[in-house]
Design a protein around this motif. Sequence first.
Motif, PDB file in Angstrom:
ATOM      1  N   PRO A 124       0.813  -1.220   0.000  1.00 43.95           N
ATOM      2  CA  PRO A 124       0.000   0.000   0.000  1.00 43.95           C
ATOM      3  C   PRO A 124       0.840   1.261   0.000  1.00 43.95           C
ATOM      4  CG  PRO A 124      -0.088  -1.056   2.132  1.00 43.95           C
ATOM      5  CD  PRO A 124       0.649  -1.986   1.205  1.00 43.95           C
ATOM      6  N   TYR A 125       2.091   1.206   0.328  1.00 45.02           N
ATOM      7  CA  TYR A 125       2.944   2.387   0.348  1.00 45.02           C
ATOM      8  C   TYR A 125       3.696   2.577  -0.968  1.00 45.02           C
ATOM      9  CZ  TYR A 125       1.897   1.877   5.244  1.00 45.02           C
ATOM     10  OH  TYR A 125       1.228   1.757   6.427  1.00 45.02           O
ATOM     11  N   ALA A 126       3.447   1.715  -1.936  1.00 42.64           N
ATOM     12  CA  ALA A 126       4.139   1.822  -3.217  1.00 42.64           C
ATOM     13  C   ALA A 126       3.615   2.992  -4.052  1.00 42.64           C
ATOM     14  CB  ALA A 126       4.004   0.525  -4.000  1.00 42.64           C
ATOM     15  N   PHE A 127       2.400   3.438  -3.769  1.00 46.47           N
ATOM     16  CA  PHE A 127       1.838   4.542  -4.522  1.00 46.47           C
ATOM     17  C   PHE A 127       2.059   5.839  -3.766  1.00 46.47           C
ATOM     18  CE2 PHE A 127      -0.711   0.809  -5.537  1.00 46.47           C
ATOM     19  CZ  PHE A 127      -0.561   0.781  -6.913  1.00 46.47           C
ATOM     20  N   GLU A 128       2.606   6.788  -4.461  1.00 41.45           N
ATOM     21  CA  GLU A 128       2.821   8.099  -3.860  1.00 41.45           C
ATOM     22  C   GLU A 128       2.030   9.115  -4.675  1.00 41.45           C
ATOM     23  OE1 GLU A 128       6.383  11.293  -3.204  1.00 41.45           O
ATOM     24  OE2 GLU A 128       6.868   9.184  -3.202  1.00 41.45           O
ATOM     25  N   PHE A 129       1.190   9.874  -4.005  1.00 37.86           N
ATOM     26  CA  PHE A 129       0.373  10.876  -4.670  1.00 37.86           C
ATOM     27  C   PHE A 129       0.892  12.253  -4.310  1.00 37.86           C
ATOM     28  CE2 PHE A 129      -2.657   7.322  -4.191  1.00 37.86           C
ATOM     29  CZ  PHE A 129      -2.962   7.145  -5.523  1.00 37.86           C
ATOM     30  N   ASP A 130       1.022  13.089  -5.310  1.00 34.03           N
ATOM     31  CA  ASP A 130       1.392  14.475  -5.020  1.00 34.03           C
ATOM     32  C   ASP A 130       0.121  15.250  -4.658  1.00 34.03           C
ATOM     33  OD1 ASP A 130       0.266  14.496  -7.522  1.00 34.03           O
ATOM     34  OD2 ASP A 130       1.686  15.921  -8.379  1.00 34.03           O
ATOM     35  N   THR A 131       0.290  16.470  -4.213  1.00 36.63           N
ATOM     36  CA  THR A 131      -0.827  17.273  -3.713  1.00 36.63           C
ATOM     37  C   THR A 131      -1.854  17.549  -4.803  1.00 36.63           C
ATOM     38  OG1 THR A 131       0.759  18.316  -2.238  1.00 36.63           O
ATOM     39  CG2 THR A 131      -1.373  19.380  -2.441  1.00 36.63           C
ATOM     40  N   GLU A 132      -1.397  17.863  -6.027  1.00 38.37           N
ATOM     41  CA  GLU A 132      -2.324  18.180  -7.112  1.00 38.37           C
ATOM     42  C   GLU A 132      -3.209  16.989  -7.451  1.00 38.37           C
ATOM     43  OE1 GLU A 132      -0.128  19.615 -10.445  1.00 38.37           O
ATOM     44  OE2 GLU A 132       0.747  21.267  -9.316  1.00 38.37           O
ATOM     45  N   ALA A 166      -7.274  16.801  -7.128  1.00 36.28           N
ATOM     46  CA  ALA A 166      -8.087  16.455  -8.297  1.00 36.28           C
ATOM     47  C   ALA A 166      -8.994  15.267  -7.991  1.00 36.28           C
ATOM     48  CB  ALA A 166      -7.191  16.147  -9.489  1.00 36.28           C
ATOM     49  N   LEU A 167      -8.471  14.276  -7.273  1.00 43.38           N
ATOM     50  CA  LEU A 167      -9.288  13.117  -6.920  1.00 43.38           C
ATOM     51  C   LEU A 167     -10.421  13.494  -5.967  1.00 43.38           C
ATOM     52  CD1 LEU A 167      -6.510  10.392  -6.518  1.00 43.38           C
ATOM     53  CD2 LEU A 167      -8.243  10.513  -8.313  1.00 43.38           C
ATOM     54  N   LEU A 168     -10.122  14.352  -4.995  1.00 39.97           N
ATOM     55  CA  LEU A 168     -11.162  14.796  -4.069  1.00 39.97           C
ATOM     56  C   LEU A 168     -12.226  15.625  -4.780  1.00 39.97           C
ATOM     57  CD1 LEU A 168      -9.063  15.719  -0.917  1.00 39.97           C
ATOM     58  CD2 LEU A 168     -10.747  13.889  -1.119  1.00 39.97           C
ATOM     59  N   ALA A 169     -11.795  16.504  -5.666  1.00 36.98           N
ATOM     60  CA  ALA A 169     -12.752  17.326  -6.417  1.00 36.98           C
ATOM     61  C   ALA A 169     -13.636  16.446  -7.284  1.00 36.98           C
ATOM     62  CB  ALA A 169     -12.006  18.346  -7.267  1.00 36.98           C
ATOM     63  N   ASP A 170     -13.040  15.468  -7.938  1.00 40.61           N
ATOM     64  CA  ASP A 170     -13.815  14.552  -8.766  1.00 40.61           C
ATOM     65  C   ASP A 170     -14.834  13.792  -7.928  1.00 40.61           C
ATOM     66  OD1 ASP A 170     -13.542  11.492 -10.371  1.00 40.61           O
ATOM     67  OD2 ASP A 170     -14.218  13.309 -11.399  1.00 40.61           O
ATOM     68  N   ARG A 171     -14.432  13.361  -6.736  1.00 38.77           N
ATOM     69  CA  ARG A 171     -15.341  12.625  -5.845  1.00 38.77           C
ATOM     70  C   ARG A 171     -16.517  13.502  -5.420  1.00 38.77           C
ATOM     71  NH1 ARG A 171     -13.995  10.706   0.175  1.00 38.77           N
ATOM     72  NH2 ARG A 171     -15.980   9.732   0.610  1.00 38.77           N
TER      73      ARG A 171
END
Length: 178
Positions: free
Chosen positions: A13-21, A25-30
Motif C-alpha cells: 500500500p505504500y508503493a503509490f505516492e500521490f502528489d498534492t495536485e 483532483a481526486l477529491l474534487a472529482d469525488r
Amino acid sequence: MTSPELPARFYNPYAFEFDTETVIALLADRHIRQAIERGEFDDLPGSGRPLDLPAQHDPDWWLKGLIKREGLALLPASIQLRKDDAALDDLLDRLPHEDAVRREVRQFNERVVRARYLPPAGPPLITMPRDVDATVTAWTARREARAEEARRQSSEHTSGTLPPQRRRRRPARWRRRG
C-alpha cells in the motif's frame, strides 16, 4: 487489504505516492460525482445547450480563422466559376481601359478551359468561355451609357432644372467677429 489470490509480497500500500495536485483532483472529482448523484446539477441555466468553446480546442482552428479573416470561399470549381461569371461584368466596369478588359476576360476563359480538363468535383461545369470581342463591345457600350448619364445629370444640374440649394447660415456663435 490483500487480495486472496495474490501473495502479500505483490501488494504494497505504500508503493503509490500521490502528489498534492493529484489528491486535490481526486477529491474534487469525488465531490462532483456525489453532487451529480444528489441531483444538484439538474436545473442549472443553460443545461442541454452546446458549450461555446474557444476556437483553440478545434484542431483546425487556424485554418478556419484564416478562411474567416480573409473572406475565402472554398467552393468546387464549377460553382466558383459560376459566381465569377456573374460578377465579371461588374469587375470589368471598374477597369480603366480596353487592354485590361481583354486581359481579364482571357484569364477568365483560361480558368474555364482549365476546369473543363479537371475531373468533376461537385456539380457539372456549365460555364462557357466568353467571346473576348463581344465582351469588350458590351463593356464599351456600358461605359458610353454611364458617360452619357453623367453628362445628362451634369447638364440638368447646371441648367437649373434642379432646385437651387439654399445656403445655410451659421448660428451667431459660430460667426467670426472682426
